[in-house]
Write an enzyme that holds these catalytic residues in place. Structure first.
Site, PDB file in Angstrom:
ATOM      1  N   ARG A 174      20.792 -16.026  12.768  1.00  0.00           N
ATOM      2  CA  ARG A 174      20.005 -15.113  13.598  1.00  0.00           C
ATOM      3  C   ARG A 174      19.730 -15.762  14.952  1.00  0.00           C
ATOM      4  NH1 ARG A 174      21.477 -12.275  10.310  1.00  0.00           N
ATOM      5  NH2 ARG A 174      20.423 -10.786   8.967  1.00  0.00           N
ATOM      6  N   ASP A 199      34.306 -13.251 -12.325  1.00  0.00           N
ATOM      7  CA  ASP A 199      34.717 -12.665 -13.607  1.00  0.00           C
ATOM      8  C   ASP A 199      35.366 -13.792 -14.413  1.00  0.00           C
ATOM      9  OD1 ASP A 199      35.602 -10.804 -15.635  1.00  0.00           O
ATOM     10  OD2 ASP A 199      35.563  -9.236 -14.122  1.00  0.00           O
ATOM     11  N   ASP A 233      35.927 -11.163   2.150  1.00  0.00           N
ATOM     12  CA  ASP A 233      34.742 -11.649   1.433  1.00  0.00           C
ATOM     13  C   ASP A 233      34.443 -10.727   0.258  1.00  0.00           C
ATOM     14  OD1 ASP A 233      32.268 -12.823   0.833  1.00  0.00           O
ATOM     15  OD2 ASP A 233      31.215 -11.709   2.405  1.00  0.00           O
ATOM     16  N   LEU A 234      35.210 -10.875  -0.836  1.00  0.00           N
ATOM     17  CA  LEU A 234      35.006 -10.001  -2.002  1.00  0.00           C
ATOM     18  C   LEU A 234      34.229 -10.710  -3.108  1.00  0.00           C
ATOM     19  CD1 LEU A 234      38.424  -8.099  -2.066  1.00  0.00           C
ATOM     20  CD2 LEU A 234      36.267  -7.468  -0.964  1.00  0.00           C
ATOM     21  N   LYS A 235      33.932 -11.988  -2.933  1.00  0.00           N
ATOM     22  CA  LYS A 235      33.044 -12.727  -3.855  1.00  0.00           C
ATOM     23  C   LYS A 235      33.382 -12.461  -5.317  1.00  0.00           C
ATOM     24  CE  LYS A 235      28.969 -12.755  -0.783  1.00  0.00           C
ATOM     25  NZ  LYS A 235      29.340 -11.854   0.311  1.00  0.00           N
ATOM     26  N   LYS A 285      35.311 -10.709   9.346  1.00  0.00           N
ATOM     27  CA  LYS A 285      35.056 -10.692   7.902  1.00  0.00           C
ATOM     28  C   LYS A 285      35.034  -9.255   7.403  1.00  0.00           C
ATOM     29  CE  LYS A 285      30.928 -11.516   5.748  1.00  0.00           C
ATOM     30  NZ  LYS A 285      30.811 -10.539   4.663  1.00  0.00           N
ATOM     31  N   ARG A 312      24.880  -8.115  11.587  1.00  0.00           N
ATOM     32  CA  ARG A 312      24.072  -7.160  12.345  1.00  0.00           C
ATOM     33  C   ARG A 312      23.665  -7.617  13.736  1.00  0.00           C
ATOM     34  NH1 ARG A 312      20.476  -6.469   7.070  1.00  0.00           N
ATOM     35  NH2 ARG A 312      21.293  -8.576   6.894  1.00  0.00           N
ATOM     36  N   PRO A 331      38.299 -16.270 -15.890  1.00  0.00           N
ATOM     37  CA  PRO A 331      39.396 -16.871 -15.115  1.00  0.00           C
ATOM     38  C   PRO A 331      40.636 -15.992 -15.004  1.00  0.00           C
ATOM     39  CG  PRO A 331      38.383 -18.535 -16.520  1.00  0.00           C
ATOM     40  CD  PRO A 331      37.730 -17.214 -16.875  1.00  0.00           C
ATOM     41  N   ASN A 332      41.064 -15.376 -16.116  1.00  0.00           N
ATOM     42  CA  ASN A 332      42.298 -14.592 -16.089  1.00  0.00           C
ATOM     43  C   ASN A 332      42.190 -13.408 -15.133  1.00  0.00           C
ATOM     44  OD1 ASN A 332      44.959 -13.927 -17.214  1.00  0.00           O
ATOM     45  ND2 ASN A 332      43.887 -12.108 -17.997  1.00  0.00           N
ATOM     46  N   THR A 337      22.417 -16.390   0.751  1.00  0.00           N
ATOM     47  CA  THR A 337      21.380 -16.661   1.767  1.00  0.00           C
ATOM     48  C   THR A 337      20.206 -15.692   1.660  1.00  0.00           C
ATOM     49  OG1 THR A 337      22.855 -15.463   3.230  1.00  0.00           O
ATOM     50  CG2 THR A 337      22.759 -17.823   3.505  1.00  0.00           C
TER      51      THR A 337
HETATM   52  O1  C5P Z   1      24.087  -8.903   9.073  1.00  0.00           O
HETATM   53  P1  C5P Z   1      24.131 -10.336   8.595  1.00  0.00           P
HETATM   54  O2  C5P Z   1      24.435 -11.335   9.716  1.00  0.00           O
HETATM   55  O3  C5P Z   1      22.929 -10.719   7.769  1.00  0.00           O
HETATM   56  O4  C5P Z   1      25.413 -10.371   7.638  1.00  0.00           O
HETATM   57  C1  C5P Z   1      25.726 -11.488   6.844  1.00  0.00           C
HETATM   58  C2  C5P Z   1      27.025 -11.279   6.145  1.00  0.00           C
HETATM   59  O5  C5P Z   1      27.312 -12.447   5.379  1.00  0.00           O
HETATM   60  C3  C5P Z   1      27.063 -10.109   5.167  1.00  0.00           C
HETATM   61  O6  C5P Z   1      28.376  -9.563   5.264  1.00  0.00           O
HETATM   62  C4  C5P Z   1      26.863 -10.733   3.810  1.00  0.00           C
HETATM   63  O7  C5P Z   1      27.555 -10.042   2.787  1.00  0.00           O
HETATM   64  C5  C5P Z   1      27.491 -12.107   4.000  1.00  0.00           C
HETATM   65  N1  C5P Z   1      27.000 -13.183   3.140  1.00  0.00           N
HETATM   66  C6  C5P Z   1      25.673 -13.584   3.108  1.00  0.00           C
HETATM   67  N2  C5P Z   1      25.273 -14.600   2.288  1.00  0.00           N
HETATM   68  C7  C5P Z   1      26.168 -15.241   1.520  1.00  0.00           C
HETATM   69  C8  C5P Z   1      27.519 -14.853   1.549  1.00  0.00           C
HETATM   70  C9  C5P Z   1      27.893 -13.824   2.393  1.00  0.00           C
HETATM   71  O8  C5P Z   1      24.867 -13.036   3.839  1.00  0.00           O
HETATM   72  N3  C5P Z   1      25.805 -16.286   0.792  1.00  0.00           N
END
Ligand code: C5P
Length: 234
Positions: free
Chosen positions: A182, A66, A61-63, A34, A212, A68-69, A119
């Site tokens: 985790r 904005d 993952d640029l989320k 990612k 991480r 629609p256009n 999350t």
């Molecule tokens: O280090 P960690 O495992 O917490 O990283 C989680 C990754 O998932 C990060 O890159 C974060 O931007 C991404 N993410 C997230 N929650 C979301 C969408 C993406 O933690 N809902």
């Protein structure tokens, strides 16, 4: 479908050398990599292409969030990347029209998924942000997943806690990409709604986004292998 190797490692760094080294070390041990905004804003398309050249499919993952256009134009630009990302995403809170515009721009060339509720957000956090206070994160995540499905998207990013409700409502073919993972002995850090890798797979996750816990381990390849073993041993 559960991917053969469901680990999607989050290369959350703005350092091109470190991202490339992690990609090389981890590619035998993960299914997907990612790349997020931290890296993409620092290195753009060229940096993306350097890491993607290591050969694993990329979740970019640029989320996007904005009108629609603008989102459609941005998606068209992302579809010109070489190699093309395997998965791209938008925020479901951008609305039905925005998601449909993104879907039309992607036109089946990548999986398009929607972020539901981050999350890192608890019930209190989403209420502060203006979500209806009589409903919790799981309710809002499920509603947003249903909206993404109506817009014709391939799936969602959701917390492990939201998975069962989303699976129940939207079926097995709707892709679920799940961060907030985790290993049992790891610190939660800034994430609030977490689960172990095995628990998330048992709840129906297709991909586990793990940052991480792998990238900051003394030996990232060994950390990824241990997570994979914990899935097979469950
Ligand atoms: O280090 P960690 O495992 O917490 O990283 C989680 C990754 O998932 C990060 O890159 C974060 O931007 C991404 N993410 C997230 N929650 C979301 C969408 C993406 O933690 N809902």
């Amino acid at each position: 479908m559960t991917a053969r190797n469901p680990i999607c490692v989050a290369l959350d760094t703005a350092d091109l050398g470190r991202a490339t080294a992690l990609a090389k070390a981890l590619k035998p041990h993960v299914g997907l990599m990612k790349i997020g905004m931290e890296f993409f804003y620092a290195h753009g398309a060229r940096g993306y292409e350097t890491v993607a050249a290591e050969g694993l499919p990329i979740f970019l993952d640029l989320k996007l969030h904005d009108i629609p256009n603008t989102v459609a134009s941005a998606m068209t630009a992302l579809m010109a990347l070489d190699p093309r990302p395997a998965i791209v995403n938008v925020h479901a809170t951008g609305g039905l029209d925005m998601m449909q515009a993104a879907r039309d721009a992607v036109a089946g060339r990548a999986k398009l998924i929607a972020v539901t509720i981050l999350t890192s957000l608890s019930d209190d956090d989403i209420w502060q942000a203006g979500f209806e206070t009589s409903k919790d994160t799981q309710y809002h995540a499920r509603s947003l997943a249903e909206l993404a499905c109506r817009a014709g998207l391939d799936g969602v990013v959701c917390s492990p806690h939201d998975l069962v409700g989303i699976r129940h409502g939207l079926g097995r073919d709707f892709l679920t990409v799940v961060p907030g993972i985790r290993p049992a002995d790891a610190a939660t850090q800034d994430q609030k709604r977490v689960a172990t890798p095995a628990a998330a797979i048992a709840a129906g996750a297709d991909y586990l986004v793990i940052g991480r816990a792998i990238t900051q381990a003394a030996d990232p390849a060994a950390a990824a292998q241990a997570i994979l073993a914990s899935l097979h041993g469950r």
